[in-house]
Write an enzyme that holds these catalytic residues in place. Structure first.
Site: not given
Length: 276
Positions: A41, A113, A155
């Site tokens: 990330e 994300k 994440c």
């Protein structure tokens, strides 16, 4: 049996330097026979000072990082999963994005994300990702890659099983979970969650991670991982140093596990009910 490479990074606040590290890793990975390189990330820029970072967060078509990584993928004939912040094309708001480049340097997929990292730890550490970043709205998977059907997450998504359930429903062979986990949360939950998601989706999980003390002051947990569909750890790069790790992915293992433990096939929808 495709070989993959994971780049464990200690990304800083200068995209040019981070990109050079990624390009060098692509060259090394291809030289050792890897078909894909996975980066963490925010591999291209990790900077919690948003006023400084804003100078570097631009649209894809304006990004020198995107151009250079695309060229590296084509020059080395290797797929690259790149984590970076971008300004969204539609409105200029920031997104925490994974770009997947194929071996010709073309963008094969984009994933923004979905779950924003907003938290307050008892030790005083706090993060409010939603103040700067706009969440994505859809699950993304790519059918034809060197590792089969690839699902994309980032994440904090790791804590939300519904996303992985959807990628499992799509029968992804591999799920990428690039991350910049904090040390406290990583020590408590990183390995447990990665293994659980692999087991639930009956898929490989590939987790390239940030590691160590970063230029912007944060500390990340590291331990880049490859987990097989049974939940076994195939690669753990430890929490000490940046580096490049390799792993062979036997895709027949996915079908072996799904045949022995067909949880995806056995799943039933739980009917909604009114609390009594």
């Amino acid at each position: 049996m495709p070989k993959i490479a994971l780049l464990q990074m200690q990304s800083g606040v200068e995209p040019d330097a981070n990109t050079t590290t990624i390009i060098d890793a692509a060259r090394q990975a291809a030289g050792q026979g890897a078909a894909m390189l996975f980066t963490p990330e925010m591999a291209a820029l990790l900077d919690q000072k948003r006023s400084r970072a804003s100078d570097h967060i631009v649209r894809e078509d304006e990004s020198q990082v995107v151009r250079r990584v695309s060229e590296a993928a084509a020059e080395n004939s290797i797929w690259i999963a790149l984590g970076l912040p971008v300004a969204r094309e539609e409105d200029g708001r920031w997104a925490n994005r994974t770009l997947l480049f194929d071996k010709n340097g073309q963008i094969a997929a984009r994933y923004d994300k979905i779950h924003m990292f907003d938290m307050e730890l008892d030790d005083g550490e706090s993060w409010h990702e939603s103040k700067a970043y706009c969440p994505g709205e859809k699950a993304v998977s790519v059918t034809h890659t060197p590792v089969g059907h690839l699902g994309l997450t980032i994440c904090y998504d790791l804590r939300f099983p519904a996303l992985f359930e959807e990628l499992g429903r799509r029968k992804c062979d591999v799920i990428a979970t690039p991350a910049a986990f904090t040390r406290p949360t990583g020590k408590a939950h990183w390995h447990i969650l990665q293994r659980a998601r692999a087991i639930e989706a009956s898929a490989f999980v590939i987790a390239a991670a940030q590691v160590g003390k970063h230029e912007d002051g944060r500390e990340t947990y590291g331990h880049s991982l490859v987990i097989d569909p049974w939940g076994e750890v195939m690669l753990d790069m430890s929490g000490e140093e940046p580096g490049l790790g390799f792993c062979d992915i036997d895709l027949s293992r996915v079908q072996d596990v799904r045949r022995q433990l067909p949880s995806l096939a056995n799943k039933r929808d739980i009917p909604k009910s009114t609390p009594q």
